[in-house]
Design a protein around this motif. Structure first.
Motif, PDB file in Angstrom:
ATOM      1  N   ARG A  44       0.832  -1.200   0.000  1.00  0.00           N
ATOM      2  CA  ARG A  44       0.000   0.000   0.000  1.00  0.00           C
ATOM      3  C   ARG A  44       0.866   1.249   0.000  1.00  0.00           C
ATOM      4  NH1 ARG A  44      -4.589  -1.739   4.458  1.00  0.00           N
ATOM      5  NH2 ARG A  44      -5.968  -2.611   2.901  1.00  0.00           N
ATOM      6  N   ALA A  45       0.285   2.331  -0.560  1.00  0.00           N
ATOM      7  CA  ALA A  45       0.993   3.608  -0.535  1.00  0.00           C
ATOM      8  C   ALA A  45      -0.017   4.741  -0.487  1.00  0.00           C
ATOM      9  CB  ALA A  45       1.892   3.746  -1.758  1.00  0.00           C
ATOM     10  N   LEU A  46       0.376   5.810   0.191  1.00  0.00           N
ATOM     11  CA  LEU A  46      -0.468   6.998   0.296  1.00  0.00           C
ATOM     12  C   LEU A  46       0.085   8.077  -0.638  1.00  0.00           C
ATOM     13  CD1 LEU A  46      -2.829   8.478   1.578  1.00  0.00           C
ATOM     14  CD2 LEU A  46      -1.376   8.988   3.556  1.00  0.00           C
ATOM     15  N   CYS A  47      -0.747   8.477  -1.606  1.00  0.00           N
ATOM     16  CA  CYS A  47      -0.353   9.482  -2.592  1.00  0.00           C
ATOM     17  C   CYS A  47      -0.682  10.863  -2.045  1.00  0.00           C
ATOM     18  CB  CYS A  47      -1.108   9.270  -3.904  1.00  0.00           C
ATOM     19  SG  CYS A  47      -0.786   7.662  -4.625  1.00  0.00           S
ATOM     20  N   ILE A  48       0.356  11.678  -1.925  1.00  0.00           N
ATOM     21  CA  ILE A  48       0.239  12.959  -1.241  1.00  0.00           C
ATOM     22  C   ILE A  48       0.011  14.081  -2.244  1.00  0.00           C
ATOM     23  CG2 ILE A  48       1.414  14.575   0.292  1.00  0.00           C
ATOM     24  CD1 ILE A  48       0.864  11.951   1.715  1.00  0.00           C
ATOM     25  N   CYS A  49      -0.976  14.900  -1.929  1.00  0.00           N
ATOM     26  CA  CYS A  49      -1.348  16.052  -2.764  1.00  0.00           C
ATOM     27  C   CYS A  49      -0.552  17.277  -2.319  1.00  0.00           C
ATOM     28  CB  CYS A  49      -2.844  16.283  -2.573  1.00  0.00           C
ATOM     29  SG  CYS A  49      -3.530  17.679  -3.451  1.00  0.00           S
ATOM     30  N   THR A  50      -0.114  18.094  -3.287  1.00  0.00           N
ATOM     31  CA  THR A  50       0.652  19.298  -2.938  1.00  0.00           C
ATOM     32  C   THR A  50       0.056  20.585  -3.501  1.00  0.00           C
ATOM     33  OG1 THR A  50       2.115  19.101  -4.850  1.00  0.00           O
ATOM     34  CG2 THR A  50       2.823  17.989  -2.833  1.00  0.00           C
ATOM     35  N   THR A  51      -0.941  20.467  -4.373  1.00  0.00           N
ATOM     36  CA  THR A  51      -1.682  21.657  -4.844  1.00  0.00           C
ATOM     37  C   THR A  51      -3.124  21.224  -5.128  1.00  0.00           C
ATOM     38  OG1 THR A  51      -1.276  21.278  -7.210  1.00  0.00           O
ATOM     39  CG2 THR A  51       0.323  22.680  -6.052  1.00  0.00           C
ATOM     40  N   ILE A  52      -4.023  22.182  -5.087  1.00  0.00           N
ATOM     41  CA  ILE A  52      -5.414  21.882  -5.458  1.00  0.00           C
ATOM     42  C   ILE A  52      -5.475  21.515  -6.943  1.00  0.00           C
ATOM     43  CG2 ILE A  52      -7.717  22.925  -5.746  1.00  0.00           C
ATOM     44  CD1 ILE A  52      -7.055  22.187  -2.843  1.00  0.00           C
ATOM     45  N   GLU A  53      -4.622  22.148  -7.737  1.00  0.00           N
ATOM     46  CA  GLU A  53      -4.593  21.856  -9.172  1.00  0.00           C
ATOM     47  C   GLU A  53      -4.242  20.385  -9.424  1.00  0.00           C
ATOM     48  OE1 GLU A  53      -3.336  24.430  -7.603  1.00  0.00           O
ATOM     49  OE2 GLU A  53      -3.439  26.276  -8.790  1.00  0.00           O
ATOM     50  N   GLU A  54      -3.376  19.832  -8.571  1.00  0.00           N
ATOM     51  CA  GLU A  54      -2.902  18.461  -8.739  1.00  0.00           C
ATOM     52  C   GLU A  54      -3.900  17.442  -8.178  1.00  0.00           C
ATOM     53  OE1 GLU A  54       0.136  17.789  -5.854  1.00  0.00           O
ATOM     54  OE2 GLU A  54       0.972  16.019  -6.814  1.00  0.00           O
ATOM     55  N   PHE A  55      -4.802  17.891  -7.327  1.00  0.00           N
ATOM     56  CA  PHE A  55      -5.657  16.941  -6.603  1.00  0.00           C
ATOM     57  C   PHE A  55      -6.397  15.943  -7.503  1.00  0.00           C
ATOM     58  CE2 PHE A  55      -9.761  15.640  -4.909  1.00  0.00           C
ATOM     59  CZ  PHE A  55      -9.340  14.874  -3.841  1.00  0.00           C
ATOM     60  N   PRO A  56      -7.003  16.386  -8.634  1.00  0.00           N
ATOM     61  CA  PRO A  56      -7.731  15.392  -9.437  1.00  0.00           C
ATOM     62  C   PRO A  56      -6.859  14.203  -9.852  1.00  0.00           C
ATOM     63  CG  PRO A  56      -8.263  17.615 -10.166  1.00  0.00           C
ATOM     64  CD  PRO A  56      -7.132  17.748  -9.175  1.00  0.00           C
ATOM     65  N   GLN A  57      -5.597  14.469 -10.166  1.00  0.00           N
ATOM     66  CA  GLN A  57      -4.687  13.390 -10.561  1.00  0.00           C
ATOM     67  C   GLN A  57      -4.366  12.459  -9.386  1.00  0.00           C
ATOM     68  OE1 GLN A  57      -0.937  14.676 -12.210  1.00  0.00           O
ATOM     69  NE2 GLN A  57      -1.586  14.101 -14.262  1.00  0.00           N
ATOM     70  N   VAL A  58      -4.124  13.056  -8.227  1.00  0.00           N
ATOM     71  CA  VAL A  58      -3.821  12.259  -7.024  1.00  0.00           C
ATOM     72  C   VAL A  58      -5.029  11.392  -6.679  1.00  0.00           C
ATOM     73  CG1 VAL A  58      -3.235  12.381  -4.558  1.00  0.00           C
ATOM     74  CG2 VAL A  58      -2.260  14.052  -6.159  1.00  0.00           C
ATOM     75  N   HIS A  59      -6.191  12.001  -6.735  1.00  0.00           N
ATOM     76  CA  HIS A  59      -7.410  11.274  -6.385  1.00  0.00           C
ATOM     77  C   HIS A  59      -7.690  10.162  -7.393  1.00  0.00           C
ATOM     78  CE1 HIS A  59     -11.931  10.980  -5.747  1.00  0.00           C
ATOM     79  NE2 HIS A  59     -11.376  10.527  -4.654  1.00  0.00           N
ATOM     80  N   ALA A  60      -7.452  10.432  -8.662  1.00  0.00           N
ATOM     81  CA  ALA A  60      -7.696   9.414  -9.697  1.00  0.00           C
ATOM     82  C   ALA A  60      -6.806   8.190  -9.462  1.00  0.00           C
ATOM     83  CB  ALA A  60      -7.442  10.005 -11.078  1.00  0.00           C
ATOM     84  N   LEU A  61      -5.568   8.403  -9.044  1.00  0.00           N
ATOM     85  CA  LEU A  61      -4.682   7.266  -8.753  1.00  0.00           C
ATOM     86  C   LEU A  61      -5.312   6.362  -7.701  1.00  0.00           C
ATOM     87  CD1 LEU A  61      -1.206   9.062  -8.618  1.00  0.00           C
ATOM     88  CD2 LEU A  61      -1.818   7.197 -10.171  1.00  0.00           C
ATOM     89  N   ALA A  62      -5.840   6.981  -6.651  1.00  0.00           N
ATOM     90  CA  ALA A  62      -6.428   6.202  -5.556  1.00  0.00           C
ATOM     91  C   ALA A  62      -7.731   5.527  -5.991  1.00  0.00           C
ATOM     92  CB  ALA A  62      -6.672   7.110  -4.356  1.00  0.00           C
TER      93      ALA A  62
END
Ligand code: ZN
Ligand code: ZN
Length: 267
Positions: free
Chosen positions: A32-50
């Motif tokens: 398991r791994a936790l994908c960390i968000c660093t900008t609101i702009e990046e969030f959709p990509q981080v969330h899509a991974l999960a």
């Protein structure tokens, strides 16, 4: 089985080869791994991974180093935090390492951003992923003011002193160790790691950065987190399996993720 409590798989160094990375994780028994968000702009990509990969989870937050990006409101953080597979607020915190000619007083915007994230953690009940660099006094003081006793979380990629670790532990926080623990010159950090109770330790890669020895200087990946576990085990005089199990259970409890190894059924 290992878990990586902090990685940036949405960053360009890693995002394009997510399939390979997941294969390498499986081979290294990194479940398991936790994908960390660093900008609101990046969030959709981080969330899509999960959402797309069962071994990955996501956070929402804006890193203290990021300038010229969308400044999140409390409502924007809370709204994203309610989405499935979002398990923490962050990474957030303070970073006075690169002041670029400014004074600490000039960094009020960072402190305000940090307060917004702590309020989001309180509003949602989710833990905080805290980044602190050259700013531990203010980080601890703001956490006390805004969240004392009401937020939990982790000080990630820990490189601070034992005094800072003790203050974080006293507030109920976990301490996460990265590949820095394996670096030749990290004797002081290893002394801190020796003292942090195992039930409050997490391990991480912070990939694509900070690859552990023997990969130092290369692009890091969650598949390398066993090297951090091995070093932590050596420092604590434990087996790698003991450290792997404890950090996995700590991860599951802190981020409220279903246990990978279910408790035996009562007959
Ligand atoms: Zn960080
Ligand atoms: Zn990070």
């Amino acid at each position: 089985m290992f878990v990586d409590s902090h990685c940036h798989l949405s960053f360009p160094e890693l995002h394009g080869r997510i399939g390979t990375i997941l294969d390498e994780m499986a081979q290294a028994r990194v479940e398991r791994a936790l994908c960390i968000c660093t900008t609101i702009e990046e969030f959709p990509q981080v969330h899509a991974l999960a959402m797309e990969h069962g071994r990955l989870w996501a956070t929402v937050g804006v890193h203290p180093d990021n300038e010229g990006v969308h400044e999140p409101t409390l409502a924007e953080l809370v709204e994203r935090a309610a989405l499935p597979r979002v398990v923490a607020i962050g990474e957030t915190g303070l970073d006075y390492y690169r002041l670029a000619g400014r004074s600490v007083a000039d960094m009020a915007w960072q402190r305000e951003r940090f307060r917004t994230h702590i309020r989001a953690a309180r509003a949602t009940g989710l833990p905080l992923v805290v980044h602190t660099r050259s700013a531990s006094d203010d980080t601890l003081a703001i956490l006390q003011e805004e969240g004392a006793g009401q937020v939990r979380g982790v000080f990630h990629c820990f490189t601070e002193t034992m005094a800072v670790a003790k203050a974080a532990l006293a507030m109920g926080f976990h301490i996460s160790f990265s590949g820095i623990l394996t670096f030749r010159n990290a004797e002081e950090l290893r002394a801190v790691a020796r003292e942090v109770p195992l039930e409050r330790c997490l391990i991480e890669t912070d990939s694509p950065y900070l690859a552990p020895a023997p990969y130092r200087g290369k692009t890091n990946s969650p598949a390398y987190v066993p090297w951090v576990a091995a070093r932590l085990a050596e420092v604590k005089g434990l087996s790698v399996d003991e450290v792997a199990a404890a950090t996995r259970i700590n991860f599951e409890r802190l981020f409220n993720i279903p246990a990978l190894v279910p408790a035996p059924l009562e007959s």
